[in-house]
Structures are given as C-alpha cells and as structure tokens.
Design an enzyme around this catalytic site. Structure first.
Site, PDB file in Angstrom:
ATOM      1  N   THR A 132       0.824  -1.219   0.000  1.00 27.07           N
ATOM      2  CA  THR A 132       0.000   0.000   0.000  1.00 27.07           C
ATOM      3  C   THR A 132       0.855   1.264   0.000  1.00 27.07           C
ATOM      4  OG1 THR A 132      -1.488   1.271   1.431  1.00 27.07           O
ATOM      5  CG2 THR A 132      -0.080  -0.295   2.531  1.00 27.07           C
ATOM      6  N   ASP A 133       0.279   2.364  -0.467  1.00 32.25           N
ATOM      7  CA  ASP A 133       0.981   3.658  -0.403  1.00 32.25           C
ATOM      8  C   ASP A 133       1.050   4.196   1.030  1.00 32.25           C
ATOM      9  OD1 ASP A 133      -1.698   4.343  -0.059  1.00 32.25           O
ATOM     10  OD2 ASP A 133      -1.711   5.942  -1.561  1.00 32.25           O
ATOM     11  N   GLU A 134       0.268   3.570   1.945  1.00 32.40           N
ATOM     12  CA  GLU A 134       0.209   4.102   3.310  1.00 32.40           C
ATOM     13  C   GLU A 134       1.543   3.954   4.049  1.00 32.40           C
ATOM     14  OE1 GLU A 134      -3.509   3.335   5.343  1.00 32.40           O
ATOM     15  OE2 GLU A 134      -4.539   3.027   3.445  1.00 32.40           O
ATOM     16  N   TYR A 157      -1.760  -0.419  10.954  1.00 34.40           N
ATOM     17  CA  TYR A 157      -1.884  -1.102   9.660  1.00 34.40           C
ATOM     18  C   TYR A 157      -0.678  -0.799   8.774  1.00 34.40           C
ATOM     19  CZ  TYR A 157      -3.234  -1.669   4.728  1.00 34.40           C
ATOM     20  OH  TYR A 157      -3.240  -1.983   3.389  1.00 34.40           O
ATOM     21  N   LYS A 161       2.336  -3.238   7.287  1.00 36.11           N
ATOM     22  CA  LYS A 161       2.621  -3.422   5.851  1.00 36.11           C
ATOM     23  C   LYS A 161       4.061  -2.992   5.546  1.00 36.11           C
ATOM     24  CE  LYS A 161       0.308  -4.613   2.902  1.00 36.11           C
ATOM     25  NZ  LYS A 161      -0.045  -5.943   2.350  1.00 36.11           N
TER      26      LYS A 161
HETATM   27  P1  NAD Z   1      -9.348  -7.502   2.083  1.00 33.30           P
HETATM   28  O1  NAD Z   1      -9.361  -7.242   3.548  1.00 33.30           O
HETATM   29  O2  NAD Z   1     -10.569  -7.229   1.278  1.00 33.30           O
HETATM   30  O3  NAD Z   1      -8.971  -9.037   1.814  1.00 33.30           O
HETATM   31  C1  NAD Z   1      -7.940  -9.686   2.508  1.00 33.30           C
HETATM   32  C2  NAD Z   1      -8.062 -11.175   2.217  1.00 33.30           C
HETATM   33  O4  NAD Z   1      -6.988 -11.833   2.920  1.00 33.30           O
HETATM   34  C3  NAD Z   1      -9.369 -11.795   2.702  1.00 33.30           C
HETATM   35  O5  NAD Z   1      -9.886 -12.671   1.725  1.00 33.30           O
HETATM   36  C4  NAD Z   1      -8.961 -12.546   3.967  1.00 33.30           C
HETATM   37  O6  NAD Z   1      -9.772 -13.689   4.204  1.00 33.30           O
HETATM   38  C5  NAD Z   1      -7.522 -12.932   3.634  1.00 33.30           C
HETATM   39  N1  NAD Z   1      -6.714 -13.117   4.846  1.00 33.30           N
HETATM   40  C6  NAD Z   1      -6.630 -12.291   5.917  1.00 33.30           C
HETATM   41  N2  NAD Z   1      -5.800 -12.803   6.838  1.00 33.30           N
HETATM   42  C7  NAD Z   1      -5.344 -13.974   6.335  1.00 33.30           C
HETATM   43  C8  NAD Z   1      -4.443 -14.965   6.801  1.00 33.30           C
HETATM   44  N3  NAD Z   1      -3.858 -14.859   8.008  1.00 33.30           N
HETATM   45  N4  NAD Z   1      -4.175 -16.029   6.006  1.00 33.30           N
HETATM   46  C9  NAD Z   1      -4.762 -16.157   4.795  1.00 33.30           C
HETATM   47  N5  NAD Z   1      -5.651 -15.271   4.315  1.00 33.30           N
HETATM   48  C10 NAD Z   1      -5.925 -14.186   5.068  1.00 33.30           C
HETATM   49  O7  NAD Z   1      -8.093  -6.697   1.528  1.00 33.30           O
HETATM   50  P2  NAD Z   1      -7.905  -5.960   0.123  1.00 33.30           P
HETATM   51  O8  NAD Z   1      -8.457  -4.597   0.231  1.00 33.30           O
HETATM   52  O9  NAD Z   1      -8.346  -6.849  -0.964  1.00 33.30           O
HETATM   53  O10 NAD Z   1      -6.321  -5.826   0.105  1.00 33.30           O
HETATM   54  C11 NAD Z   1      -5.508  -6.859  -0.463  1.00 33.30           C
HETATM   55  C12 NAD Z   1      -4.055  -6.450  -0.357  1.00 33.30           C
HETATM   56  O11 NAD Z   1      -3.839  -5.238  -1.059  1.00 33.30           O
HETATM   57  C13 NAD Z   1      -3.589  -6.209   1.077  1.00 33.30           C
HETATM   58  O12 NAD Z   1      -2.283  -6.708   1.201  1.00 33.30           O
HETATM   59  C14 NAD Z   1      -3.607  -4.706   1.219  1.00 33.30           C
HETATM   60  O13 NAD Z   1      -2.659  -4.268   2.146  1.00 33.30           O
HETATM   61  C15 NAD Z   1      -3.270  -4.272  -0.185  1.00 33.30           C
HETATM   62  N6  NAD Z   1      -3.804  -2.962  -0.604  1.00 33.30           N
HETATM   63  C16 NAD Z   1      -5.125  -2.660  -0.432  1.00 33.30           C
HETATM   64  C17 NAD Z   1      -5.600  -1.424  -0.877  1.00 33.30           C
HETATM   65  C18 NAD Z   1      -7.051  -1.054  -0.764  1.00 33.30           C
HETATM   66  O14 NAD Z   1      -7.417   0.077  -1.104  1.00 33.30           O
HETATM   67  N7  NAD Z   1      -7.935  -1.950  -0.348  1.00 33.30           N
HETATM   68  C19 NAD Z   1      -4.713  -0.506  -1.477  1.00 33.30           C
HETATM   69  C20 NAD Z   1      -3.368  -0.855  -1.619  1.00 33.30           C
HETATM   70  C21 NAD Z   1      -2.927  -2.098  -1.191  1.00 33.30           C
HETATM   71  P1  TYD Z   2     -10.813   3.830   4.308  1.00 38.29           P
HETATM   72  O1  TYD Z   2     -11.765   3.435   3.224  1.00 38.29           O
HETATM   73  O2  TYD Z   2     -10.899   3.159   5.637  1.00 38.29           O
HETATM   74  O3  TYD Z   2      -9.353   3.695   3.683  1.00 38.29           O
HETATM   75  P2  TYD Z   2      -7.913   4.211   4.263  1.00 38.29           P
HETATM   76  O4  TYD Z   2      -8.065   4.587   5.678  1.00 38.29           O
HETATM   77  O5  TYD Z   2      -7.065   2.999   4.115  1.00 38.29           O
HETATM   78  O6  TYD Z   2      -7.517   5.346   3.381  1.00 38.29           O
HETATM   79  O7  TYD Z   2     -10.966   5.384   4.552  1.00 38.29           O
HETATM   80  C1  TYD Z   2     -10.829   6.307   3.485  1.00 38.29           C
HETATM   81  C2  TYD Z   2     -10.935   7.701   4.074  1.00 38.29           C
HETATM   82  O8  TYD Z   2     -12.270   7.886   4.560  1.00 38.29           O
HETATM   83  C3  TYD Z   2     -10.040   7.921   5.271  1.00 38.29           C
HETATM   84  O9  TYD Z   2      -9.547   9.254   5.245  1.00 38.29           O
HETATM   85  C4  TYD Z   2     -10.934   7.713   6.470  1.00 38.29           C
HETATM   86  C5  TYD Z   2     -12.284   8.187   5.964  1.00 38.29           C
HETATM   87  N1  TYD Z   2     -13.477   7.500   6.537  1.00 38.29           N
HETATM   88  C6  TYD Z   2     -14.539   8.266   7.023  1.00 38.29           C
HETATM   89  O10 TYD Z   2     -14.524   9.507   6.999  1.00 38.29           O
HETATM   90  N2  TYD Z   2     -15.625   7.613   7.544  1.00 38.29           N
HETATM   91  C7  TYD Z   2     -15.682   6.245   7.609  1.00 38.29           C
HETATM   92  O11 TYD Z   2     -16.703   5.708   8.134  1.00 38.29           O
HETATM   93  C8  TYD Z   2     -14.597   5.479   7.092  1.00 38.29           C
HETATM   94  C9  TYD Z   2     -14.621   3.993   7.154  1.00 38.29           C
HETATM   95  C10 TYD Z   2     -13.505   6.156   6.554  1.00 38.29           C
END
Ligand code: NAD
Ligand code: TYD
Length: 350
Positions: A132-134, A157, A161
């Site tokens: 992630t970019d975070e 988080y 990561k």
């Molecule tokens: P998500 O929470 O929707 O899915 C995570 C998946 O991992 C789920 O299917 C869960 O069952 C599985 N999982 C969790 N713990 C596990 C474990 N111990 N063993 C096996 N499986 C396990 O997450 P996402 O949003 O799809 O993110 C996927 C990846 O991309 C993550 O690594 C996250 O850090 C990264 N990412 C997410 C975003 C975003 O905006 N969602 C952006 C950048 C990077």
């Molecule tokens: P989120 O979707 O949790 O992603 P991330 O924290 O990984 O960026 O949140 C996106 C943005 O929205 C973040 O600045 C937090 C804000 N947010 C709210 O204002 N209300 C909410 O209920 C949630 C879940 C997030």
C-alpha cells in the site's frame, strides 16, 4: 511458459479481481487461491471462476507453516502473488496485534515456505508482494509519493505493511530471492467490504442511515478502480524488474467529503429520491486517531517503464460501482449481517 501461481487473499476485495483476471486471461496457468476466509474473505466473489479447470482453492492461514509447506509441495507452486492481509486501518487501531500476526509474521512465514520449496533455484521463481501507499506516511505540503520516498508509516496497519515490505526486500538481498513489490493507492469497486469509506457510504445511503465522515472530511485519498489495480498487478508480475518497486495510483485525488457528496448526488438520481435527500444524512463524527491527511501516488515509473495506466475515469468507475452494489443486494445484505452489525455498533455506536 506454464506457471502454477499461489495467490494469497484471493477471496478478498482486490485478490478476487486478480484471481478472476489471471484465471480467465491465462488458461495455461494454474491459479491456486490460498485464503483463510476471515470476515473479509468471501468465496461468493469468485463465483465466475469457481468451476474453471485452472482454478483451485485452499483454505489456509498464512500463519500456518505446515499448511504452507503442504500447499507448495502439493501444487508445485512456481510463483507467488501475496495479497492476504488484515487491511482496515480502524481495526488496526483497536487490535494492532492481529495485524502483526497476519501482515508481518504471516508474510515472513510465506517467504520462508517459498524459500524452502524453491531452494537451489530461487532465481527461477517470483515472489510478488502487494502493498500500500500508506507505508510512506502522510503528505501535508503537496508533493507525491515516489518509489524513493522514505517509509514513514503512521498507523498500526501501515506499520505492519511497511514491516512486511522490508522483510520481502531483506529476503531478496540476503537470500537472493526474486521479488517485486508494488505500493498502490486506495482502491474502489465491486466486492469492496462495506467497512471502507465508499461501500459503507453506498450501503448507508441505500438504507437512509447516517453517513459518518471523520473529522471535517478534509482528508485526501487517491482512488483507483480495482480492476485497474488488477491489470497493474498483471503488468508488474509479467514485466516488472526483479528487486524493483512500483507505485500504482489513479492520478485521482479526492477529499472524503467531496466523495461522500458525489455518492449522495448520484444515488439520489439512481434511487429516484428528491435531490439533497442523502446529503442530509452526512454526519461529522470523531476523527480517526492519527488520521493521515493526504495520500497521493506518483505512478510515472510504472507508466513509463511498464506501459500501465488507469483505464477508467473516476466518474465512470463510481457509476459502475454504485450500480454493482444496487444490483447485488444479496451480496451486500449477507456481508452486512451478523459480525458486521457487531463491528458497526462497536465502532460507530449506532
Ligand atoms: P481484504 O481485507 O478485502 O482481503 C484480505 C483477504 O486476505 C481476505 O480474503 C482474507 O480472508 C484474507 N486473509 C486475511 N488474513 C489472512 C491470513 N492470516 N491467512 C490467509 N488469508 C488471510 O483486503 P484488500 O483490500 O483486498 O487488500 C488486499 C491487499 O492489497 C492487502 O495486502 C492490502 O494491504 C493491499 N492494498 C489494499 C488497498 C485497498 O485500497 N484496499 C490498497 C493498496 C494495497
Ligand atoms: P478507508 O476506506 O478506511 O481507507 P484508508 O483509511 O485505508 O484510506 O478510509 C478512506 C478515508 O475515509 C479515510 O480518510 C478515512 C475516511 N473514513 C470516514 O470519513 N468515515 C468512515 O466511516 C470510514 C470507514 C472512513
């Protein structure tokens, strides 16, 4: 060349799109989806490929060393795309250790399993870590995250990561594993679990529930359509240079409050409600602890070196996303029953 790719976290939001893309685009590959099916994992996300001859599912936890050894041997895994993670910042604030266990310990466990199984031929196999970019922290004075931006994670988080990214690079340096890392901005689209901003707001507008906006809603995120992230992962997996990092982003920054207002306006139209109905639901709530102000990715490297760029404009992607949630009421009601209600009450108090 035929590959047997272990995709972890394939039942989650992004993983499900990556699995679908690889299963359908590469019939010559076998895709083994390893997922523990936590609250965020949902096999319904994979209905379109569940009977495909080149798709297999293994329910396992990346913290389970014996299970990983068994799965590498059983399927003769040639490459890994690692997405499994605990992914929600708010949950990391209330339970940081769960993030250490899966994101740090689980990733190191997976690296070890791959290293052990590929011993003697590490150069032939790729370990692709999706991040992630975070990890870069929070931008305050303009500017963008580059691949060279120093890590400065601010939430449990992002700290977990960041640690996992460091381990992947350390394994490349120390054991000469062939690795690649990508760091992506916020994704949105179908299958997104409604604890995250966009699907939570869509669900609440639908149900005429308050729309919780943290603080003043001034925080900025760079949003990318999830299928464009899956395409980027495909690009990095096939064309990325081992040892390199690629930033992936949407060139698409939005303040939270503006996104919430856009969703209100679009959903009033789609649901045939009086204009302004949903905006009345906006409720400013207590800010997230340590809330990062702004994330913004400079995705020039992947664009110039690997030829990837987002295919969808945000307006188009958000339309598709809202329509998907309105057409998939059963998916939404199933994932928001039970444990989701408990989480929601505990976090938002209503
Ligand atoms: P998500 O929470 O929707 O899915 C995570 C998946 O991992 C789920 O299917 C869960 O069952 C599985 N999982 C969790 N713990 C596990 C474990 N111990 N063993 C096996 N499986 C396990 O997450 P996402 O949003 O799809 O993110 C996927 C990846 O991309 C993550 O690594 C996250 O850090 C990264 N990412 C997410 C975003 C975003 O905006 N969602 C952006 C950048 C990077
Ligand atoms: P989120 O979707 O949790 O992603 P991330 O924290 O990984 O960026 O949140 C996106 C943005 O929205 C973040 O600045 C937090 C804000 N947010 C709210 O204002 N209300 C909410 O209920 C949630 C879940 C997030």
């Amino acid at each position: 060349m035929s590959k047997i790719i272990l995709i972890t976290g394939g039942a989650g939001f992004i993983g499900s799109h990556v699995v679908q893309l690889f299963v359908t685009k590469y019939p010559e590959y076998t895709i083994v989806n390893l997922d523990a099916l936590t609250y965020a994992g949902n096999l319904e996300n994979l209905k379109s490929v569940e009977n495909a001859p080149n798709y297999l599912f293994e329910k396992a936890d990346i913290q389970d060393e014996a299970a990983l050894d068994r799965i590498f041997k059983k399927h003769k895994i040639t490459d890994v795309i690692h997405l499994a993670a605990e992914s929600h910042v708010d949950r990391s604030i209330s339970d940081p250790l769960a993030f250490v266990k899966t994101n740090v310990f689980g990733t190191v466990n997976l690296l070890n399993a791959a290293k052990k199984y590929w011993i003697g031929e590490l150069e032939k196999h790729l370990f692709y870590h999706v991040s992630t970019d975070e990890v870069y922290g929070s931008l305050h004075d303009g500017g963008f995250f580059l691949e060279t931006t120093p890590y400065d994670p601010q939430s449990p988080y992002s700290a977990s990561k960041a640690a996992s990214d460091h381990f992947v690079r350390a394994y490349a340096n120390t054991y000469k594993m062939k690795t690649v890392v990508s760091n992506c901005s916020n994704n949105y689209g179908p299958n997104h679990f409604p604890e995250k901003l966009i699907p939570l707001v869509i669900n609440n507008i639908k149900n005429l529930k308050p729309l919780p906006v943290y603080g003043k809603g001034e925080n900025v995120r760079d949003w990318l359509y999830v299928k464009d992230h899956a395409r980027a992962i495909d690009t990095v997996f096939h064309k990325g240079v081992p040892g390199e990092t690629y930033n992936i982003g949407g060139f698409n920054e939005w303040k939270n409050i503006d996104i919430v207002r856009l969703l209100c306006q679009k959903m009033d139209e789609k649901l045939g409600r009086e204009p302004g109905t949903s905006e009345k639901l906006i409720t400013f709530v207590q800010d997230r602890a340590g809330h990062d102000l702004r994330y913004a990715i400079d995705a020039t490297k992947i664009q110039k070196e690997l030829g990837w760029e987002p295919s969808l404009q945000f307006e188009e992607g958000i339309e598709i996303t809202i329509d998907w949630y309105l057409q998939n009421e059963e998916w939404l009601s199933r994932v928001t029953s039970g444990a989701y209600q408990d989480y929601y009450k505990e976090h938002y108090g209503n």
